[in-house]
Design an enzyme around this catalytic site. Structure first.
Site, PDB file in Angstrom:
ATOM      1  N   SER A   1      -3.690 -18.388 -49.639  1.00  0.00           N
ATOM      2  CA  SER A   1      -3.039 -18.109 -48.416  1.00  0.00           C
ATOM      3  C   SER A   1      -2.695 -19.560 -47.686  1.00  0.00           C
ATOM      4  CB  SER A   1      -3.845 -17.140 -47.467  1.00  0.00           C
ATOM      5  OG  SER A   1      -3.533 -17.431 -46.049  1.00  0.00           O
TER       6      SER A   1
ATOM      7  N   GLU B   1       0.576  -7.745 -57.688  1.00  0.00           N
ATOM      8  CA  GLU B   1       1.356  -7.042 -56.586  1.00  0.00           C
ATOM      9  C   GLU B   1       2.801  -6.968 -56.909  1.00  0.00           C
ATOM     10  OE1 GLU B   1      -0.480  -8.234 -52.618  1.00  0.00           O
ATOM     11  OE2 GLU B   1      -1.199  -9.649 -54.028  1.00  0.00           O
TER      12      GLU B   1
ATOM     13  N   LYS C   1      25.430  -1.571 -67.735  1.00  0.00           N
ATOM     14  CA  LYS C   1      24.955  -2.907 -68.572  1.00  0.00           C
ATOM     15  C   LYS C   1      23.653  -3.505 -67.687  1.00  0.00           C
ATOM     16  CE  LYS C   1      28.805  -3.611 -69.969  1.00  0.00           C
ATOM     17  NZ  LYS C   1      29.244  -2.067 -70.643  1.00  0.00           N
TER      18      LYS C   1
ATOM     19  N   THR D   1     -12.455   9.840 -59.636  1.00  0.00           N
ATOM     20  CA  THR D   1     -11.381  10.854 -59.176  1.00  0.00           C
ATOM     21  C   THR D   1     -11.528  11.130 -57.996  1.00  0.00           C
ATOM     22  OG1 THR D   1     -13.149  12.633 -59.278  1.00  0.00           O
ATOM     23  CG2 THR D   1     -12.139  12.225 -61.533  1.00  0.00           C
ATOM     24  N   HIS D   2      -9.849  11.167 -57.282  1.00  0.00           N
ATOM     25  CA  HIS D   2     -10.033  11.241 -55.918  1.00  0.00           C
ATOM     26  C   HIS D   2     -10.377   9.913 -55.399  1.00  0.00           C
ATOM     27  CE1 HIS D   2      -9.331  15.966 -56.327  1.00  0.00           C
ATOM     28  NE2 HIS D   2     -10.209  15.484 -57.129  1.00  0.00           N
TER      29      HIS D   2
ATOM     30  N   LYS E   1      -8.791 -17.046 -48.913  1.00  0.00           N
ATOM     31  CA  LYS E   1      -8.136 -15.905 -49.771  1.00  0.00           C
ATOM     32  C   LYS E   1      -7.701 -16.378 -51.270  1.00  0.00           C
ATOM     33  CE  LYS E   1      -6.346 -12.572 -48.276  1.00  0.00           C
ATOM     34  NZ  LYS E   1      -5.125 -12.248 -47.479  1.00  0.00           N
TER      35      LYS E   1
ATOM     36  N   SER F   1      33.626  -7.959 -66.021  1.00  0.00           N
ATOM     37  CA  SER F   1      32.298  -7.657 -66.538  1.00  0.00           C
ATOM     38  C   SER F   1      31.710  -8.938 -67.374  1.00  0.00           C
ATOM     39  CB  SER F   1      32.124  -6.464 -67.291  1.00  0.00           C
ATOM     40  OG  SER F   1      32.764  -6.439 -68.483  1.00  0.00           O
TER      41      SER F   1
ATOM     42  N   TYR G   1      35.794   8.016 -71.783  1.00  0.00           N
ATOM     43  CA  TYR G   1      35.410   6.805 -71.294  1.00  0.00           C
ATOM     44  C   TYR G   1      35.938   6.886 -69.769  1.00  0.00           C
ATOM     45  CZ  TYR G   1      34.697   1.968 -69.917  1.00  0.00           C
ATOM     46  OH  TYR G   1      34.432   0.701 -69.457  1.00  0.00           O
TER      47      TYR G   1
HETATM   48  N1  ARG Z   1      33.907  -3.802 -69.991  1.00  0.00           N
HETATM   49  C1  ARG Z   1      33.955  -2.436 -70.412  1.00  0.00           C
HETATM   50  C2  ARG Z   1      32.626  -1.819 -69.946  1.00  0.00           C
HETATM   51  O1  ARG Z   1      31.719  -2.631 -69.914  1.00  0.00           O
HETATM   52  C3  ARG Z   1      34.370  -2.302 -71.848  1.00  0.00           C
HETATM   53  C4  ARG Z   1      35.069  -1.014 -72.014  1.00  0.00           C
HETATM   54  C5  ARG Z   1      36.575  -1.174 -71.352  1.00  0.00           C
HETATM   55  N2  ARG Z   1      37.193  -0.098 -71.958  1.00  0.00           N
HETATM   56  C6  ARG Z   1      38.198   0.170 -70.909  1.00  0.00           C
HETATM   57  N3  ARG Z   1      39.023   1.088 -71.442  1.00  0.00           N
HETATM   58  N4  ARG Z   1      38.580  -0.574 -69.975  1.00  0.00           N
HETATM   59  O2  ARG Z   1      32.588  -0.402 -70.189  1.00  0.00           O
END
Ligand code: ARG
Length: 462
Positions: free
Chosen positions: A278, A291, A326, A156-157, A284, A24, A318
């Site tokens: 354009s 948009e 992320k 409206t509408h 144009k 990551s 977890y």
């Molecule tokens: N890169 C992991 C995440 O974004 C960090 C946490 C990792 N924890 C684990 N037990 N592998 O979630």
């Protein structure tokens, strides 16, 4: 590849295909600053718990500070073949200070660490989005100010409804953006809880003063359950929702101005700087930025939807799926930021055509005012609606409007019409007769404008 933090248990090095798949760092490097901040406080907490001696604590903190300085000086340095940002920071620390660096992760898990990093990140970054919201609101307020007493039809509408002040219309787009500002504040408040002390899931076995840690990191509270904390990403979902709704608002703003700057409406003119041409049709002037804002709303909603789907099947605790929090979150943040900048720029540079809006604000959309006139002379509203409906039908067939009617004609429809009816049946009179504070009454709009300006002045110091 750098040695993973967990290599001890394994006989063989990970298969690059499997390891690379789980990496990551290319995206969580955005949490670098927050990861180091969290670790600096964690080092202090370990020292207070008697886990680290003074010399190690100083070495760790100096090492982390040097890492933070290096990353701030050159963000491209935060790079490498590490599994994630936490591994990167730890590797850099051990490279600098050796064994003391290896003591930092005592009693801590990446599970709580990544949560705390993300919470710190949002606490730090949400105000930047709020600032962009305020800039966009200010663009509407300034345009509203400049619009003066110009009139336009409301719809409206998507059919002409009643006359309004152009400023009332412009402020109608500032209002949802203010709610977005509040909603982001709520997301910020939800992120405001320390997860450290939760360990991997069951809590930590060291005497960590979580209250001290929370204070040090600027959190006002500590999470209440370590198992929940390990996989709670509600704060991320709340943020994604706040962003999505704000993008929905920007998309609707975009839609209004795409229509109203087009040839059919011609209510506003897009600045050349807010438009594109354009490659084929020389005449144009396309509203591309608007948009794109409208298009990007789909992307923000996709980020929210996708993330909720990621969360829905997770068992307690977890799971690596959570790493999928992320990218949508960062993408949503970036999308809202650029969309707000683009919207503010377009709105700031719009030119109103008050002649066109004014013309469109008179005509048969004054029918409600005609009915109200009859009501003021004692006719029940339902009956007045009937009478005026018949008048509208006739005027439409004759391709005329109320303005062209003589007093004699008025009185043929109802003897209650007097000579003063002409003064009541104008767009300007129509807005003046509105009474409530949320209405398009000029005094009410003036007050709303002032109130928004005051809010802008008072909310800058968040
Ligand atoms: N890169 C992991 C995440 O974004 C960090 C946490 C990792 N924890 C684990 N037990 N592998 O979630």
């Amino acid at each position: 590849m750098s040695k993973p933090l967990w290599s001890g248990r394994f006989d063989s090095a990970p298969d690059p295909a499997a390891f690379d798949f789980g990496v990551s760092f290319p995206f969580d490097r955005r949490l670098f600053e927050d990861d180091v901040t969290g670790s600096l406080a964690w080092a202090d907490a370990l020292a207070r718990a008697g886990v680290l001696n003074a010399a190690d604590t100083i070495a760790i903190k100096q090492g982390l500070q040097a890492i933070l300085d290096a990353g701030r000086a050159d963000p491209s340095w935060v790079n490498g073949d590490d599994e994630d940002v936490h591994s990167f920071v730890e590797r850099q620390l051990v490279a600098r200070i050796g064994d003391a660096g290896r003591r930092l992760h005592t009693g801590r898990s990446r599970n709580e660490q990544v949560s705390v990093d993300l919470r710190l990140y949002l606490r730090r970054r949400i105000p930047r989005l709020q600032e962009k919201l305020r800039a966009t609101i200010a663009a509407f307020v300034n345009q509203a100010e400049q619009a003066g007493d110009a009139l336009m039809p409301s719809y409206t509408h998507m059919r002409r409804a009643m006359p309004v002040l152009v400023s009332h219309f412009l402020l109608s787009h500032a209002a949802p953006l203010r709610r977005d500002h509040d909603r982001l504040e709520a997301a910020r408040a939800e992120a405001d809880a320390l997860t450290l002390g939760s360990g991997a899931i069951a809590g930590t076995g060291y005497a960590i003063d979580t209250k001290f840690l929370a204070d040090a990191l600027g959190f006002s509270r500590v999470v209440t359950n370590s198992m929940d904390a390990s996989s709670d990403r509600d704060f991320a979902a709340t943020f994604l929702h706040a962003v999505s709704l704000s993008m929905v608002h920007l998309s609707r703003i975009a839609e209004d101005f795409i229509l109203m700057t087009g040839e059919e409406f011609g209510f506003f003119e897009l600045a050349d700087s807010s438009a594109t041409g354009s490659s084929m049709m020389p005449q144009k002037k396309n509203p591309d930025p608007l948009e794109l804002v409208r298009g990007k709303a789909g992307r923000a909603i996709g980020n929210l939807t996708g993330f909720l789907v990621t969360m829905k099947g997770l068992p307690t605790g977890y799971n690596k799926d959570l790493q999928e929090d992320k990218e949508p979150l960062f993408d949503a943040e970036d999308t809202l930021a650029v969309s707000l900048d683009a919207t503010a720029a377009v709105v700031r540079n719009l030119t109103l055509h008050p002649d066109r809006t004014g013309r469109a604000a008179s005509g048969l959309l004054l029918a409600t005012d005609v009915a109200d006139y009859l009501v003021s002379r004692g006719m029940p509203f339902r009956q007045a609606h009937e009478v005026v409906g018949a008048m509208v039908r006739r005027l439409l067939a004759e391709k005329r409007d109320f303005e062209s009617m003589s007093l004699e004609e008025w009185q043929r429809d109802s003897h209650l019409f007097g000579a003063d009816v002409k003064d009541h049946v104008t767009a300007a009179a129509s807005v003046k007769v509105r009474k409530t504070p949320q209405s398009t009454n000029p005094d009410a709009v003036r007050a709303a404008l002032d109130e928004t300006r005051n809010w802008l002045a008072g909310s800058t110091s968040l």
